[in-house]
Design an enzyme around this catalytic site. Structure first.
Site, PDB file in Angstrom:
ATOM      1  N   GLY A   1      -8.380   8.194  10.296  1.00 20.19           N
ATOM      2  CA  GLY A   1      -8.679   8.221  11.725  1.00 20.19           C
ATOM      3  C   GLY A   1      -9.752   9.217  12.138  1.00 20.19           C
ATOM      4  O   GLY A   1     -10.044   9.346  13.324  1.00 20.19           O
TER       5      GLY A   1
ATOM      6  N   ALA B   1      -9.738   4.753   4.584  1.00 22.62           N
ATOM      7  CA  ALA B   1      -9.708   5.860   5.545  1.00 22.62           C
ATOM      8  C   ALA B   1     -11.020   6.623   5.597  1.00 22.62           C
ATOM      9  O   ALA B   1     -11.668   6.846   4.579  1.00 22.62           O
ATOM     10  CB  ALA B   1      -8.582   6.846   5.258  1.00 22.62           C
ATOM     11  N   GLY B   2     -11.376   6.998   6.809  1.00 22.51           N
ATOM     12  CA  GLY B   2     -12.528   7.858   7.025  1.00 22.51           C
ATOM     13  C   GLY B   2     -13.729   7.174   7.628  1.00 22.51           C
ATOM     14  O   GLY B   2     -14.586   7.828   8.224  1.00 22.51           O
TER      15      GLY B   2
ATOM     16  N   ASN C   1      -8.983   0.912   9.906  1.00 21.74           N
ATOM     17  CA  ASN C   1      -8.209   0.510  11.075  1.00 21.74           C
ATOM     18  C   ASN C   1      -8.825   1.123  12.333  1.00 21.74           C
ATOM     19  O   ASN C   1      -9.383   0.434  13.176  1.00 21.74           O
ATOM     20  CB  ASN C   1      -6.741   0.936  10.913  1.00 21.74           C
ATOM     21  CG  ASN C   1      -5.846   0.390  12.017  1.00 21.74           C
ATOM     22  OD1 ASN C   1      -6.306  -0.113  13.044  1.00 21.74           O
ATOM     23  ND2 ASN C   1      -4.560   0.471  11.846  1.00 21.74           N
ATOM     24  N   THR C   2      -8.777   2.461  12.423  1.00 24.53           N
ATOM     25  CA  THR C   2      -9.221   3.131  13.649  1.00 24.53           C
ATOM     26  C   THR C   2     -10.678   2.844  14.001  1.00 24.53           C
ATOM     27  O   THR C   2     -11.017   2.703  15.176  1.00 24.53           O
ATOM     28  CB  THR C   2      -9.020   4.656  13.513  1.00 24.53           C
ATOM     29  OG1 THR C   2      -7.685   4.892  13.057  1.00 24.53           O
ATOM     30  CG2 THR C   2      -9.221   5.370  14.836  1.00 24.53           C
TER      31      THR C   2
ATOM     32  N   LYS D   1       0.877  -1.179   0.000  1.00 24.54           N
ATOM     33  CA  LYS D   1       0.000   0.000   0.000  1.00 24.54           C
ATOM     34  C   LYS D   1       0.911   1.225   0.000  1.00 24.54           C
ATOM     35  O   LYS D   1       1.655   1.446   0.953  1.00 24.54           O
ATOM     36  CB  LYS D   1      -0.893  -0.002   1.247  1.00 24.54           C
ATOM     37  CG  LYS D   1      -1.572   1.339   1.512  1.00 24.54           C
ATOM     38  CD  LYS D   1      -2.467   1.287   2.739  1.00 24.54           C
ATOM     39  CE  LYS D   1      -2.773   2.691   3.239  1.00 24.54           C
ATOM     40  NZ  LYS D   1      -3.701   2.702   4.380  1.00 24.54           N
TER      41      LYS D   1
END
Lengths: 67, 263
Positions: free
Chosen positions: B163, B192-193, B214-215, B102
């Site tokens: 995040g 993301a987001g 992830n987050t 990535k």
């Protein structure tokens, strides 16, 4: 022999100091790590025959958690 | 339940799950293991970092999670130039012995927005080096098309800053990217987001091929429960898209017959 490993001074006494020797002195034998010497990646298969020289800059990296 | 979806194809790899998850920021290794299992993911991201020689810093992820169950997607997080990203990718391949990477080249520290131009340049180099390249980019359709033309195995536009949990801020942009990439064989993965399950379902309903987060999982109060939720949300969104939703109308249409009402 004085090396710079991951940005810090590191001293190893052996003759010769190969990548293999360094990795084992770092306690990383058998671990999944990659080694760069002076910005050149040393493949695992070449560790035993790659001798380090005084002042070499060595990076030893691994995987950590990340996104 | 896992078999209801068609396969996700990334380069020469095939996956049953359309949820990709990160391995960072979990409260503990135990929770990380349980959450990864609950997510049903087959691809997990990892970061490349110096081994801490003092042995009091973060341990190798290999000691925390049995990564042999997953396809690894190492990232170049923390890189801010093309050359750093290429160097990190090369090291990652040496650690993990896999071809996926990535590309993440960060241009702005506050938003963590990527440097699309540097990402394109890094992609070019890494594709030539034989990598299967998944670039993280802004939700820019022209950039995604360029990356697809270069031979990237997927494009990964952001839904919102990393995040942030803001969800899919620009659904129209994501939809335009999906349409632009349709037929190219290059999957679109929102990276993301995402903040909660409905965001993941929304990304899939917009036609994205997969979602990477992830987050949203690691930072949830109960990461394992959220991982379950995300697994179902991705499946639900994909199914809803293929089922074909009803058109939106301003006024009501009765669901029950109007004939035979009692007088």
């Amino acid at each position: 022999m004085k090396l710079v490993v991951n940005g810090d001074a590191f001293e190893v006494e052996a003759d010769p100091v190969t990548v293999d020797v360094l990795v084992s002195r770092l306690g990383l034998e058998g671990q999944r790590v990659a080694v760069e010497v002076n910005r050149r990646i040393i493949r695992r298969a070449a560790w035993a025959e790659t001798a380090l020289a005084e002042g070499d800059a060595v990076e030893v990296v691994h995987f950590v958690g990340g996104g | 339940m896992d078999n209801v979806l068609d396969k996700l194809v990334i380069g020469r790899h095939e996956f049953g799950s359309r949820l990709l998850v990160g391995t960072g920021k979990y409260p503990s290794a135990v929770v990380a293991r349980a959450a990864l299992a609950a997510s049903g993911s087959e691809i997990v991201t990892v970061a490349v970092r110096r081994v801490n020689l003092d042995r009091n810093a973060e341990d190798s992820i290999w000691h925390q999670v049995d990564l042999s169950k997953f396809t690894l997607l190492p990232n170049t997080a923390g890189c801010s130039t093309r050359d750093e990203a290429v160097r990190t990718a090369m090291l990652a391949r040496e650690v993990g012995m896999g071809d996926l990477v990535k590309i993440e080249v960060i241009a702005d520290p506050k938003t963590l927005y990527p440097d699309n131009q540097a990402t394109i340049e890094a992609a070019k180099i890494l594709i030539e080096e034989g990598f299967t390249v998944l670039p993280y980019v802004t939700d820019d359709l022209v950039v995604c098309k360029k990356l697809g033309d270069l031979g990237c195995a997927a494009v990964m536009p952001l839904g919102a800053p990393i995040g942030s949990g803001l969800g899919i801020r620009n659904p129209v942009q994501i939809r335009l990217i999906v349409e632009a990439m349709a037929g190219s064989g290059v999957p679109v993965i929102v990276d993301a987001g995402v903040g909660t399950a409905s965001d993941a379902a929304r990304a899939m309903e917009l036609g994205c091929d997969a979602v990477l987060m992830n987050t949203a999982i690691a930072g949830a109060k109960d990461p394992v429960a959220m991982a379950h939720a995300m697994r179902h949300a991705v499946i639900a969104g994909r199914l809803a898209l293929s089922a074909g939703r009803i058109p939106m109308k301003l006024y009501a249409t009765a669901s029950s017959p109007l004939e035979g009402l009692i007088g």
